[in-house]
Write an enzyme that holds these catalytic residues in place. Structure first.
Site, PDB file in Angstrom:
ATOM      1  N   LYS A  41      48.867  44.623   4.415  1.00 60.13           N
ATOM      2  CA  LYS A  41      48.992  44.273   5.838  1.00 60.13           C
ATOM      3  C   LYS A  41      50.382  44.574   6.394  1.00 60.13           C
ATOM      4  O   LYS A  41      50.526  45.141   7.478  1.00 60.13           O
ATOM      5  CB  LYS A  41      48.636  42.810   6.049  1.00 60.13           C
ATOM      6  CG  LYS A  41      47.158  42.572   5.758  1.00 60.13           C
ATOM      7  CD  LYS A  41      46.751  41.150   5.992  1.00 60.13           C
ATOM      8  CE  LYS A  41      45.409  40.879   5.325  1.00 60.13           C
ATOM      9  NZ  LYS A  41      44.344  41.764   5.796  1.00 60.13           N
ATOM     10  N   ALA A  43      52.799  46.643   5.349  1.00 68.09           N
ATOM     11  CA  ALA A  43      53.080  48.078   5.440  1.00 68.09           C
ATOM     12  C   ALA A  43      52.249  48.736   6.539  1.00 68.09           C
ATOM     13  O   ALA A  43      52.743  49.587   7.286  1.00 68.09           O
ATOM     14  CB  ALA A  43      52.806  48.734   4.099  1.00 68.09           C
ATOM     15  N   ASN A  44      50.997  48.334   6.658  1.00 65.99           N
ATOM     16  CA  ASN A  44      50.155  48.905   7.718  1.00 65.99           C
ATOM     17  C   ASN A  44      50.785  48.661   9.085  1.00 65.99           C
ATOM     18  O   ASN A  44      50.868  49.565   9.931  1.00 65.99           O
ATOM     19  CB  ASN A  44      48.762  48.253   7.718  1.00 65.99           C
ATOM     20  CG  ASN A  44      47.927  48.633   6.510  1.00 65.99           C
ATOM     21  OD1 ASN A  44      48.236  49.594   5.810  1.00 65.99           O
ATOM     22  ND2 ASN A  44      46.861  47.872   6.264  1.00 65.99           N
ATOM     23  N   ASP A 256      45.777  45.123  11.691  1.00 60.29           N
ATOM     24  CA  ASP A 256      47.170  45.471  11.407  1.00 60.29           C
ATOM     25  C   ASP A 256      47.696  46.482  12.429  1.00 60.29           C
ATOM     26  O   ASP A 256      48.859  46.418  12.828  1.00 60.29           O
ATOM     27  CB  ASP A 256      47.296  46.060   9.999  1.00 60.29           C
ATOM     28  CG  ASP A 256      46.904  45.057   8.930  1.00 60.29           C
ATOM     29  OD1 ASP A 256      47.035  43.844   9.176  1.00 60.29           O
ATOM     30  OD2 ASP A 256      46.447  45.493   7.850  1.00 60.29           O
TER      31      ASP A 256
HETATM   32  O1  RIB Z   1      44.313  44.372   6.650  1.00 61.11           O
HETATM   33  C1  RIB Z   1      43.857  45.404   5.841  1.00 61.11           C
HETATM   34  C2  RIB Z   1      44.606  45.441   4.566  1.00 61.11           C
HETATM   35  O2  RIB Z   1      44.346  44.261   3.865  1.00 61.11           O
HETATM   36  C3  RIB Z   1      44.245  46.565   3.635  1.00 61.11           C
HETATM   37  O3  RIB Z   1      45.049  47.686   3.801  1.00 61.11           O
HETATM   38  C4  RIB Z   1      44.369  45.954   2.257  1.00 61.11           C
HETATM   39  O4  RIB Z   1      45.420  46.512   1.536  1.00 61.11           O
HETATM   40  C5  RIB Z   1      44.558  44.470   2.503  1.00 61.11           C
HETATM   41  O5  RIB Z   1      45.840  44.078   2.243  1.00 61.11           O
END
Ligand code: RIB
Ligand code: NA
Length: 317
Positions: A41, A43-44, A256
């Site tokens: 989350k 990093a996204n 995210d």
């Molecule tokens: O919110 C989505 C993310 O949640 C995914 O990328 C996964 O890695 C989890 O952490």
């Protein structure tokens, strides 16, 4: 500020299987496609803000393994500062095996690994980066104490805070609310935290008021295709912000993308009304559900409508 957005949070390698439906307990089913992508989350959210044009820094921990190396490379390719992405030998880089069904819905297993080792000392070392950012973003995919420490540090230094209570917890100490300039949750997170059922816009309005009562500066509840509901301390009357309809292919990481966009706008478009910031963030999140993958589906600024980057609120609204 030196950085527009700093994110203190998780990195995971997403291992995504596309399946006709999600498996039941004890069941083996066949998937029809597999992909590996960058997720987690924190990093996204950071990568989304970077792709929109924010000057970003990430504070995180990865393992001393190929997933970790690749992750640092991914940050660099997205222009994210990695001075405070540490490498540990004590645990593997976080992984998230994900299943996505035919409706674009997902179920996710998280093995946090190195993310759990990110410590208060790591945050202390990153203090100058956090202090010199316009917006600091935190979630709950690392040790919650470390998130708490980061939010207080940011607040003390006049940095705007966005807190995303994800993945969902059933109880959060009040200080998380009070330390949040923006508290942004999805339906299921809002349900668990408030104890209310959050399915409709009306439900979300009630939850927004409760979150404001607990001390958040602004509350945002995202409702997928139904858009979002917001409220602020200045105006506790909740407002519904719709989003353009979409037929989702893969909703993984859309929340995210929303948070990353929110951080970008709060740092770079300070004069836009909060409603408009949330509306635009919703449109950006919507764009990501139209393609498969997590960060793989995140657009860059040039792939998006220029109206999303106008300094003014469109006149026809
Ligand atoms: O919110 C989505 C993310 O949640 C995914 O990328 C996964 O890695 C989890 O952490
Ligand atoms: Na997607």
């Amino acid at each position: 500020a030196k950085f527009d957005v700093v994110v203190v949070g998780s990195c995971m390698t997403d291992l995504v299987s596309f399946v006709p439906r999600l498996p039941k307990a004890g069941e083996t089913i066949h998937g029809n496609k597999f992909l590996m992508g960058f997720g987690g989350k924190g990093a996204n959210q950071c990568v989304m803000a970077a792709r929109l044009g924010a000057n970003t820094a990430m504070v995180a921990k990865v393992g001393d393994d190929s997933f970790g190396q690749r992750y640092i490379e991914n940050f660099k390719q997205n222009g994210v500062n990695t001075d405070h992405v540490g490498i540990t030998k004590e645990a593997a880089t976080g992984v998230a095996p994900i299943s996505v069904n035919a409706n674009g819905e997902n179920s996710i297993v998280i093995v946090s690994g190195a993310n759990d080792i990110l410590s208060e000392d790591d945050i202390k070392s990153a203090k100058s980066v956090i202090k010199s950012s316009s917006v600091c973003v935190c979630q709950l995919e690392i040790n919650p104490e470390v998130t708490h420490y980061t939010l207080s540090l940011a607040k003390k230094n006049g940095v705007q805070t966005i807190f995303n209570p994800a993945p969902a917890l059933s109880w959060l100490d009040c200080f998380y609310y009070r330390l949040s300039d923006v508290f942004c949750a999805n339906e299921s997170e809002a349900e668990l935290l408030t104890g209310l059922s959050v399915k409709t816009i009306e439900d979300a309005e009630k939850a927004v008021i409760m979150i404001l009562e607990r001390g958040a500066g602004r509350a945002v509840i995202t409702l997928g295709g139904k858009g979002s509901v917001i409220g602020t301390q200045e105006n506790r009357m909740p407002i519904h912000i719709p989003v353009t309809p979409a037929e989702p292919v893969d909703t993984t990481g859309a929340g995210d993308a929303f948070i990353g966009a929110l951080a970008y706008y709060m740092a770079k478009f300070k004069d836009l009304p909060f409603e408009e910031i949330v509306r635009r963030s919703g449109e950006i999140a919507r764009a990501t559900v139209l393609a498969t993958g997590t960060q793989l589906s995140y657009p860059t600024r040039k792939e998006l409508s220029p109206t999303l980057f106008s300094k003014n609120v469109p006149r026809n609204r």
